[in-house]
Design a protein around this motif. Structure first.
Motif, PDB file in Angstrom:
ATOM      1  N   LYS A 117      16.969  29.503 -35.435  1.00  0.00           N
ATOM      2  CA  LYS A 117      16.253  28.241 -35.414  1.00  0.00           C
ATOM      3  C   LYS A 117      17.015  27.192 -34.615  1.00  0.00           C
ATOM      4  N   ASP A 118      16.288  26.417 -33.790  1.00  0.00           N
ATOM      5  CA  ASP A 118      16.817  25.327 -32.964  1.00  0.00           C
ATOM      6  C   ASP A 118      17.679  25.800 -31.799  1.00  0.00           C
ATOM      7  N   GLN A 119      17.799  27.099 -31.576  1.00  0.00           N
ATOM      8  CA  GLN A 119      18.495  27.591 -30.382  1.00  0.00           C
ATOM      9  C   GLN A 119      17.486  27.635 -29.240  1.00  0.00           C
ATOM     10  N   GLU A 120      17.822  26.973 -28.133  1.00  0.00           N
ATOM     11  CA  GLU A 120      16.818  26.777 -27.092  1.00  0.00           C
ATOM     12  C   GLU A 120      17.477  26.592 -25.734  1.00  0.00           C
ATOM     13  N   LEU A 121      16.815  27.119 -24.699  1.00  0.00           N
ATOM     14  CA  LEU A 121      17.230  26.956 -23.307  1.00  0.00           C
ATOM     15  C   LEU A 121      16.075  26.351 -22.532  1.00  0.00           C
ATOM     16  N   ASN A 122      16.347  25.300 -21.759  1.00  0.00           N
ATOM     17  CA  ASN A 122      15.316  24.631 -20.974  1.00  0.00           C
ATOM     18  C   ASN A 122      15.762  24.477 -19.529  1.00  0.00           C
ATOM     19  N   PHE A 123      14.827  24.728 -18.617  1.00  0.00           N
ATOM     20  CA  PHE A 123      15.045  24.443 -17.203  1.00  0.00           C
ATOM     21  C   PHE A 123      13.871  23.617 -16.703  1.00  0.00           C
ATOM     22  N   ILE A 124      14.174  22.580 -15.927  1.00  0.00           N
ATOM     23  CA  ILE A 124      13.114  21.763 -15.351  1.00  0.00           C
ATOM     24  C   ILE A 124      13.463  21.416 -13.910  1.00  0.00           C
ATOM     25  N   GLY A 125      12.493  21.613 -13.028  1.00  0.00           N
ATOM     26  CA  GLY A 125      12.614  21.214 -11.635  1.00  0.00           C
ATOM     27  C   GLY A 125      11.585  20.144 -11.324  1.00  0.00           C
ATOM     28  N   ILE A 126      12.000  19.091 -10.637  1.00  0.00           N
ATOM     29  CA  ILE A 126      11.119  17.951 -10.369  1.00  0.00           C
ATOM     30  C   ILE A 126      11.186  17.583  -8.894  1.00  0.00           C
ATOM     31  N   PHE A 127      10.015  17.329  -8.306  1.00  0.00           N
ATOM     32  CA  PHE A 127       9.928  16.781  -6.955  1.00  0.00           C
ATOM     33  C   PHE A 127       9.056  15.535  -7.028  1.00  0.00           C
ATOM     34  N   SER A 128       9.544  14.445  -6.452  1.00  0.00           N
ATOM     35  CA  SER A 128       8.808  13.188  -6.493  1.00  0.00           C
ATOM     36  C   SER A 128       8.987  12.456  -5.170  1.00  0.00           C
ATOM     37  N   ARG A 129       7.893  11.914  -4.647  1.00  0.00           N
ATOM     38  CA  ARG A 129       7.970  11.180  -3.370  1.00  0.00           C
ATOM     39  C   ARG A 129       7.012   9.999  -3.409  1.00  0.00           C
ATOM     40  N   LEU A 130       7.517   8.875  -2.962  1.00  0.00           N
ATOM     41  CA  LEU A 130       6.731   7.654  -2.850  1.00  0.00           C
ATOM     42  C   LEU A 130       6.703   7.217  -1.399  1.00  0.00           C
TER      43      LEU A 130
ATOM     44  N   ALA B 108       0.844  -1.190   0.000  1.00  0.00           N
ATOM     45  CA  ALA B 108       0.000   0.000   0.000  1.00  0.00           C
ATOM     46  C   ALA B 108       0.880   1.242   0.000  1.00  0.00           C
ATOM     47  N   GLY B 109       0.381   2.316  -0.588  1.00  0.00           N
ATOM     48  CA  GLY B 109       1.164   3.549  -0.595  1.00  0.00           C
ATOM     49  C   GLY B 109       0.549   4.614  -1.468  1.00  0.00           C
ATOM     50  N   ASN B 110       1.228   5.745  -1.521  1.00  0.00           N
ATOM     51  CA  ASN B 110       0.799   6.844  -2.371  1.00  0.00           C
ATOM     52  C   ASN B 110       2.045   7.568  -2.874  1.00  0.00           C
ATOM     53  N   ASN B 111       1.884   8.287  -3.948  1.00  0.00           N
ATOM     54  CA  ASN B 111       3.020   9.008  -4.520  1.00  0.00           C
ATOM     55  C   ASN B 111       2.555  10.330  -5.108  1.00  0.00           C
ATOM     56  N   VAL B 112       3.470  11.273  -5.181  1.00  0.00           N
ATOM     57  CA  VAL B 112       3.208  12.555  -5.807  1.00  0.00           C
ATOM     58  C   VAL B 112       4.393  12.917  -6.688  1.00  0.00           C
ATOM     59  N   ASP B 113       4.112  13.382  -7.899  1.00  0.00           N
ATOM     60  CA  ASP B 113       5.122  13.866  -8.838  1.00  0.00           C
ATOM     61  C   ASP B 113       4.735  15.275  -9.259  1.00  0.00           C
ATOM     62  N   ALA B 114       5.643  16.225  -9.089  1.00  0.00           N
ATOM     63  CA  ALA B 114       5.384  17.611  -9.478  1.00  0.00           C
ATOM     64  C   ALA B 114       6.576  18.115 -10.293  1.00  0.00           C
ATOM     65  N   SER B 115       6.284  18.885 -11.332  1.00  0.00           N
ATOM     66  CA  SER B 115       7.361  19.403 -12.178  1.00  0.00           C
ATOM     67  C   SER B 115       7.011  20.795 -12.675  1.00  0.00           C
ATOM     68  N   LEU B 116       8.046  21.586 -12.901  1.00  0.00           N
ATOM     69  CA  LEU B 116       7.918  22.925 -13.475  1.00  0.00           C
ATOM     70  C   LEU B 116       8.977  23.064 -14.563  1.00  0.00           C
ATOM     71  N   THR B 117       8.548  23.465 -15.759  1.00  0.00           N
ATOM     72  CA  THR B 117       9.447  23.570 -16.900  1.00  0.00           C
ATOM     73  C   THR B 117       9.377  24.970 -17.502  1.00  0.00           C
ATOM     74  N   TYR B 118      10.536  25.539 -17.756  1.00  0.00           N
ATOM     75  CA  TYR B 118      10.627  26.836 -18.444  1.00  0.00           C
ATOM     76  C   TYR B 118      11.424  26.638 -19.734  1.00  0.00           C
ATOM     77  N   THR B 119      10.893  27.151 -20.829  1.00  0.00           N
ATOM     78  CA  THR B 119      11.549  27.034 -22.135  1.00  0.00           C
ATOM     79  C   THR B 119      11.704  28.408 -22.759  1.00  0.00           C
ATOM     80  N   LYS B 120      12.906  28.684 -23.201  1.00  0.00           N
ATOM     81  CA  LYS B 120      13.174  29.939 -23.911  1.00  0.00           C
ATOM     82  C   LYS B 120      13.718  29.604 -25.292  1.00  0.00           C
ATOM     83  N   LYS B 121      13.060  30.113 -26.320  1.00  0.00           N
ATOM     84  CA  LYS B 121      13.514  29.954 -27.692  1.00  0.00           C
ATOM     85  C   LYS B 121      14.073  31.283 -28.195  1.00  0.00           C
ATOM     86  N   PHE B 122      14.979  31.189 -29.145  1.00  0.00           N
ATOM     87  CA  PHE B 122      15.642  32.370 -29.689  1.00  0.00           C
ATOM     88  C   PHE B 122      15.277  32.528 -31.163  1.00  0.00           C
TER      89      PHE B 122
END
Length: 805
Positions: free
Chosen positions: A384-397, A367-381
């Motif tokens: 073409k194909d120039q890109e910056l990405n940031f992602i933060g993730i929190f996960s607990r089981l 038995a159990g429960n879990n939570v997954d949360a994420s935040l993503t920021y994307t910057k394009k220039f």
């Protein structure tokens, strides 16, 4: 053998990079579908001399539909653009001036009449697609998984196998990194099987199999990465769907709602799945030899399982402007599963005489429960194909595992003694990742980034015993209750370079990961586990050939960090004769893999070939030790293994209504160790063949029928093997209410209402043979309905406009 493979890769690399570009004019263009306005990948562009009528040079379009023909001298030519199921396009070209480039811009291809008819009749993607760096299984096209979970979907994916416990193997290895929407989750860190059961099949859009990940991906998983992509709405409007399935061994209910207006979109979803009437039988025979004394144990029991799984999801995305976007998601899951061994009978014989007999009833809980949360920021220039990405993730089981054993009197079924194990704990992960990519020129792309991962594992376990049916539980002094903490921090940096030229593509990269570990039992000092760093190189080379053919070669190194179940020192002994225990002192396992892929077309059929060689060192394998007549499987770094595999997948459009897909995966596995312990020392080898077949037939008048079958051969381990059952299913689907609703009737394993799974273990002191009989004939009916009208936005979203420039 390894040296020869390395030489082959060097040859491919030097061939790709040494392609010379002669002097003259370059002819460039982009081939586009007239209906969808999308690029036509693999289209052929051939330049003919008008005077001699002979071909001068040619090229194959890349994923963006672009081609470039180089080293063209002055003169008059005819450019022929062609591709399967499209009308040919001829363009007259006259080169008079000695300029460097002639850009023809967009070249429109018109689908043939046959293709237009297929679009009207089918209106769907092919079941399996082969991309430059991955295989894609379009799960939304498969109606036979209706009402199931991700386990049912993965059984159908080429190169993947799933055993009866839900454990997934990629090219024969269970060391697989599972991502959900390109993000990790703690629900898969403890048990991949448990994680897959929490993902409804109806929510899965595609399954991506990446056998040779680039440096951008985490280095974990010796076999590669499985990325499960969930369905997501990108269209304007409000949308609502409801799905209900009722079956003889389980049911499902799910609702999803989404809303998008302008720059912002939301979606909500929930899913419930109760399982019931899952029954079977168990028989185990084991012979142990200790100090010349031979003991025989026979066990049998009736098995049954039930449980409830629930998942809730929320996602949000927002385009700040044409250069910047944000997205966030939260997923919450819970589960409660129970497994029963009723009337577990154990009879022990010594010198052909019955020496003891016990009868138990066992209940195992998860038995159990879990939570997954994420935040993503994307910057394009603007580039073409120039890109910056940031992602933060929190996960607990959070989970609580355990078992209760009631030892009963065989004569009157009264309870003599109760044994109990409680094992609450949690697995938490937090990560931050930054990725940047920029094209240095039209043919050169550089990518680099970093990631920090912080993992915390806590496991508390207690062993209790009670007399009779009502006596209070007291600590079991024969086993030590304890708490266990395991903290793991990983820092990673990577650099990747991609070179593309006409129909060649070379991607080379390196990733460095540094791991530090702090681990201890409660109230005690930290274990002496040293930190370690590893450099993980990767190389991917591909060449597009004429008529959509393609050849790929790759090499990469992977690392296998031990998972929670392998580390947890809690002794799982729900069957007292067969126990398992983790090892907190495990070290990582390493793998080196070489792979060669080829895609071709034979008449109307598309054929994919894949061959690989994988060498694993410091192998993590269960070492089965003997304590009296009890077998304890403890994970240890013992031995090495070599895997040699071949995969073939064929897709055949028989006619406008009928499509067949099928193939085989074969792997020859060699396992060995050099342990001085005669009980652990072992060598094993064997061939594991797998076959699968999938068919779809359009009956007309909104009716369709689909069928699926898979056969999995033996899977070999260091001390034995395990068989797998034959699974098959059929479904009939009918669209109703103006195609807003669908009714699906399905049956699984109707030709074999029950099947048996055999496992065999052999060593100097042990012979064990186990048979599980499972009753898995399933009949189900599903109904789905959608509400709301959604249309594609007439005006592109800002980020899409930027990508087109």
């Amino acid at each position: 053998m390894r040296k020869y493979l390395v030489f082959i890769f060097i040859f491919f690399l030097s061939t790709a990079l040494a392609q010379k570009v002669g002097q003259g004019v370059s002819v460039r263009g982009t081939v586009v579908d007239s209906l969808t306005q999308k690029p036509v990948e693999f289209a052929n562009a051939v330049l003919f001399d008008l005077h001699t009528r002979k071909p001068v040079n040619g090229a194959v379009c890349n994923a963006n539909g672009q081609f470039e023909i180089t080293a063209i001298a002055k003169g008059n030519y005819q450019l022929l653009i062609s591709f399967l199921n499209y009308q040919q396009k001829k363009i007259a070209i006259s080169i008079r001036e000695n300029k460097a480039l002639l850009n023809l811009g967009a070249i429109i291809l018109i689908p043939s009449v046959k293709m237009l008819r297929e679009v009207v009749v089918e209106g769907q993607k092919t079941l399996v697609e082969e991309k430059v760096d991955r295989l894609i299984y379009n799960a939304e096209q498969d109606a036979t998984t209706k009402g199931g979970d991700a386990t049912d979907v993965l059984k159908r994916v080429p190169m993947l196998t799933v055993d009866t416990d839900g454990n997934v193997a990629l090219q024969g290895s269970t060391s697989v990194k599972v991502l959900i929407n390109n993000k990790p989750s703690t629900i898969s860190s403890g048990s991949v099987a448990d994680a897959l059961m929490q993902i409804p099949a109806d929510m899965i859009k595609t399954v991506e199999v990446i056998t040779s990940p680039s440096a951008r991906y985490d280095a974990e998983g010796s076999a590669g990465i499985i990325n499960i992509v969930l369905k997501k709405n990108t269209l304007e409007g409000t949308f609502f769907t409801a799905d209900v399935t009722v079956g003889t061994r389980g049911s499902t209910a799910g609702i999803n709602a989404s809303y998008r207006k302008g720059k912002m979109g939301f979606s909500l979803g929930s899913f419930f799945r109760p399982t019931y009437n899952v029954v079977g039988d168990f028989f185990n025979q084991q012979i142990t030899r200790v100090n010349g004394d031979t003991s025989l144990n026979n066990q049998s029991a009736h098995l049954r399982n039930n449980g409830m799984i629930g998942t809730y999801t929320f996602s949000w995305d927002y385009d700040i402007n044409k250069n910047n976007s944000l997205s966030a998601s939260v997923r919450f899951g819970q589960r409660n599963r129970n497994a029963f061994q009723d009337n577990l009978s154990t009879n022990t014989f010594n010198h052909n005489s019955l020496t003891s007999s016990t009868l138990r009833n066992v209940k195992t809980t998860n038995a159990g429960n879990n939570v997954d949360a994420s935040l993503t920021y994307t910057k394009k220039f603007k580039k073409k194909d120039q890109e910056l990405n940031f992602i933060g993730i929190f996960s607990r089981l959070n989970q609580t595992n355990g078992y209760v054993i009631n030892t009963t009197n065989p004569s009157d079924q009264s309870i003599l003694r109760r044994n109990k194990n409680n094992n609450p704990g949690y697995n938490q992960e937090m990560s931050f990742q930054l990725d940047y990519q920029e094209p240095l020129s039209e043919n050169h792309l550089i990518e680099f980034g970093g990631k920090a991962t912080f993992r915390q594992v806590q496991s508390n376990y207690a062993y209790l015993v009670a007399a009779g049916a009502t006596g209070p539980y007291m600590p079991d002094l024969s086993q030590q209750s304890q708490g266990f903490t395991y903290n793991q921090n990983i820092s990673a940096e990577y650099l990747s370079y991609t070179y593309t030229r006409n129909d060649y593509s070379v991607k080379v990269g390196g990733r460095y990961e540094y791991t530090s570990i702090q681990s201890h039992f409660n109230g005690e000092k930290d274990f002496a586990i040293p930190s370690y760093g590893v450099l993980v190189p990767s190389l991917n080379i591909s060449k597009k050939l004429a008529n959509g053919k393609m050849i790929k070669a790759s090499y990469n190194k992977r690392i296998v960090r031990p998972w929670l179940n392998a580390l947890n020192p809690n002794l799982q002994a729900s069957n007292p004769l067969n126990a398992t225990q983790g090892n907190p002192l495990l070290k990582p396992e390493y793998a080196n893999k070489y792979e060669l892929d080829y895609k071709t077309a034979i008449k109307n059929a598309t054929v994919n070939f894949s061959a690989f060689v994988r060498f694993n060192s410091n192998d993590i394998q269960p070492a089965r030790l003997l304590r009296h007549d009890t077998i304890i499987a403890i994970q240890q770094n013992i031995g090495s293994e070599g895997n040699y595999g071949l995969s073939i997948f064929v897709s055949v459009p028989v006619n406008d209504r009928f499509t067949l897909n099928g193939g085989t995966d074969m792997m020859y596995r060699i396992l060995k160790n050099n342990s001085t312990d005669a009980f652990i020392n072992a060598t094993n080898r064997g061939l594991s063949p797998n076959f699968r077949l999938f068919g779809n037939y359009d009956l007309g008048k909104e009716w369709s029928i689909q069928f699926f079958g898979v056969f999995q051969g033996r899977m070999y381990n260091l001390q034995g093997y395990r068989t797998n059952p034959i699974n098959h299913s059929i479904s009939v689907r009918k669209s109703v209410f103006g195609k807003n609703g669908q009714v699906t009737f399905g049956a699984e394993n109707f030709a074999t209402p029950y099947y048996q799974v055999h496992s065999q273990l052999n060593s100097a002191y042990l012979v064990q043979s186990t048979t599980n009989t499972l009753h898995n004939f399933i009949v189900k009916i599903s109904f789905s309905y959608k509400i709301g009208r959604m249309t594609e936005e007439k005006k592109k979203r800002p980020l899409d406009e930027l990508n087109d420039n």
